[in-house]
Write an enzyme that holds these catalytic residues in place. Structure first.
Site, mmCIF file in Angstrom:
data_model
loop_
_atom_site.group_PDB
_atom_site.id
_atom_site.type_symbol
_atom_site.label_atom_id
_atom_site.label_comp_id
_atom_site.label_asym_id
_atom_site.label_seq_id
_atom_site.Cartn_x
_atom_site.Cartn_y
_atom_site.Cartn_z
ATOM 1 N N SER A 1 -5.690 3.717 4.520
ATOM 2 C CA SER A 1 -5.204 2.896 3.413
ATOM 3 C C SER A 1 -6.333 2.132 2.723
ATOM 4 O O SER A 1 -6.178 0.962 2.353
ATOM 5 C CB SER A 1 -4.134 1.905 3.898
ATOM 6 O OG SER A 1 -3.354 1.440 2.832
ATOM 7 N N SER B 1 0.793 -1.235 0.000
ATOM 8 C CA SER B 1 0.000 0.000 0.000
ATOM 9 C C SER B 1 0.822 1.280 0.000
ATOM 10 O O SER B 1 0.246 2.367 -0.062
ATOM 11 C CB SER B 1 -0.940 0.021 1.211
ATOM 12 O OG SER B 1 -2.016 -0.858 1.005
ATOM 13 N N LYS C 1 3.416 6.376 5.489
ATOM 14 C CA LYS C 1 2.511 5.417 4.841
ATOM 15 C C LYS C 1 3.008 4.008 5.076
ATOM 16 O O LYS C 1 4.202 3.724 4.943
ATOM 17 C CB LYS C 1 2.446 5.683 3.332
ATOM 18 C CG LYS C 1 1.386 4.851 2.622
ATOM 19 C CD LYS C 1 0.001 5.323 2.987
ATOM 20 C CE LYS C 1 -1.069 4.317 2.572
ATOM 21 N NZ LYS C 1 -1.082 3.110 3.440
ATOM 22 N N LYS D 1 0.036 3.831 -2.658
ATOM 23 C CA LYS D 1 -0.961 4.898 -2.542
ATOM 24 C C LYS D 1 -0.323 6.281 -2.424
ATOM 25 O O LYS D 1 -1.021 7.289 -2.591
ATOM 26 C CB LYS D 1 -1.873 4.625 -1.360
ATOM 27 C CG LYS D 1 -2.700 3.343 -1.506
ATOM 28 C CD LYS D 1 -3.622 3.121 -0.329
ATOM 29 C CE LYS D 1 -4.515 1.916 -0.541
ATOM 30 N NZ LYS D 1 -3.851 0.631 -0.244
#
Length: 375
Positions: free
Chosen positions: A191, A134, A307, A137
């Site tokens: 997320s 993820s 993140k 993203k």
């Protein structure tokens, strides 16, 4: 017989007369041709000469103007530009170990970047192609912020609601209406994979077209070892990046204050209107344990945000933006820290703590070095 037949003499006379006539006609044609050629040459000369003189005068005027402009303007340095890489930490294959071997050594790649001084402090397997999970993203958000409007209203399509049961979702339903800003809040903090697809279809019309746009933007940022096929990072053999490319993407994101506001928020509440007009509010919390308050930051470090990314194939990944909070010069010094392919979440935050502690040490060494007077 001496004079021949009268008819023969008459024929010969007519032939001579016709021959003379033909010669006169050819002569007149040649004369007319010469006159036409001469007229054409005179006309061309009359037209070309003034045009040539005009162009020459214009060229001399332009040269005079350009010379004056260069002497007055170019020499003032108005067009001097900084190189693209001048604001980046240039990667290296050499492992720069400031951790004294204390880390768990259970990750695949890691890096610590001194943003202020533009140098990598720690680099391990920084150019290996890895699955990003993820952390993908980040590029999704970068493209959305670049090409979208945060006030846009996005209508959620069916593709944003079809995922395997284990996928992380923000709770979108087909027909929902939600702002692009709220989609980004859920994307970067919680997320949400459904948010990623909704953003992709809103910006580019389809996931495939959005992935092409992501790859174009990655290349423009210098992330030339990155190839994405979706906006969320769920596993695909052709979906990969490197730790250094991830740094390049994250560093570009940080230049947008709106992105920093999203990743530094302790939570985010989105407003969603379903197809029937019913309004609901969903609150999303960070998956990053530092920002969520689930794991304390090392002494002297303030984690602004980052993140996470986790799949079976990618392992546990984390990239964060942090600053020193107790530097002796009273200033905050920024760092970017990355770990990819860690085997467990506890090891991920253990190793990240060690890298962050190295950032504190480096910042103090930089301060001390700057204060030392040359001999």
């Amino acid at each position: 017989r001496r004079f021949g037949w009268a008819g023969d003499v008459q024929v010969k006379n007519e032939e001579k007369l016709q021959q003379r006539r033909r010669m006169r006609r050819r002569k007149r044609r040649r004369q007319r041709a010469l006159i036409l050629v001469g007229a054409a040459v005179c006309l061309a000369f009359a037209v070309i000469c003034p045009i040539t003189l005009f162009l020459q005068n214009q060229r001399e005027k332009n040269n005079t103007y350009c010379t004056a402009y260069e002497s007055e303007t170019f020499t003032q340095g108005l067009y001097q530009e900084t190189l693209y890489a001048s604001s980046l930490c240039v990667g290296t294959d050499k492992e720069l170990d400031l951790t004294n071997g204390i880390y768990s050594d259970s990750f695949h790649a890691a890096a610590l970047f001194d943003v202020e001084n533009g140098r990598p402090l720690y680099a391990r397997n920084m150019f290996d192609k890895l699955y990003p999970a993820s952390t993908t993203k980040l590029l999704t958000a970068y493209v959305a912020l670049k090409y979208g409007n945060l006030e846009d209203t996005v209508v959620v399509g069916r593709n944003a609601t079809v995922f395997e049961p284990e996928a992380v979702l923000c709770g979108l339903m087909e027909g929902d209406r939600i702002s692009l800003a709220d989609l980004l809040g859920g994307l970067l903090l919680y997320s949400g994979n459904d948010n990623a697809v909704a953003i992709a279809e809103h910006i580019s019309g389809s996931v495939e077209a959005f992935a092409e746009l992501m790859n174009q933007e990655a290349w423009q940022l210098g992330a030339t070892h990155t190839h994405f096929v979706n906006p969320h990072g769920l596993h695909d053999e052709n979906h990969y990046t490197t730790a250094y490319d991830l740094y390049l993407i994250f560093n570009a994101c940080l230049k947008d204050s709106r992105f920093v506001d999203f990743i530094s928020a302790p939570n985010y509440t989105g407003t969603i209107t379903d197809a029937s007009g019913y309004v609901r509010h969903l609150t999303w919390t960070p998956t990053n344990h530092y920002t969520a308050g689930m794991h304390p930051s090392p002494d002297g470090i303030r984690v602004i945000g980052g993140k996470t990314g986790t799949t079976n194939e990618a392992g546990s990944c984390l990239i964060i933006y942090n600053v020193t909070s107790k530097s002796s010069d009273g200033r905050e010094h920024p760092f970017i820290t990355i770990i990819m392919g860690e085997d467990t979440k506890p090891n991920l935050y253990h190793d990240m703590d060690i890298l962050l502690a190295s950032a504190v040490t480096t910042a103090e060494e930089n301060i001390l070095g700057a204060n030392v007077s040359p001999p």
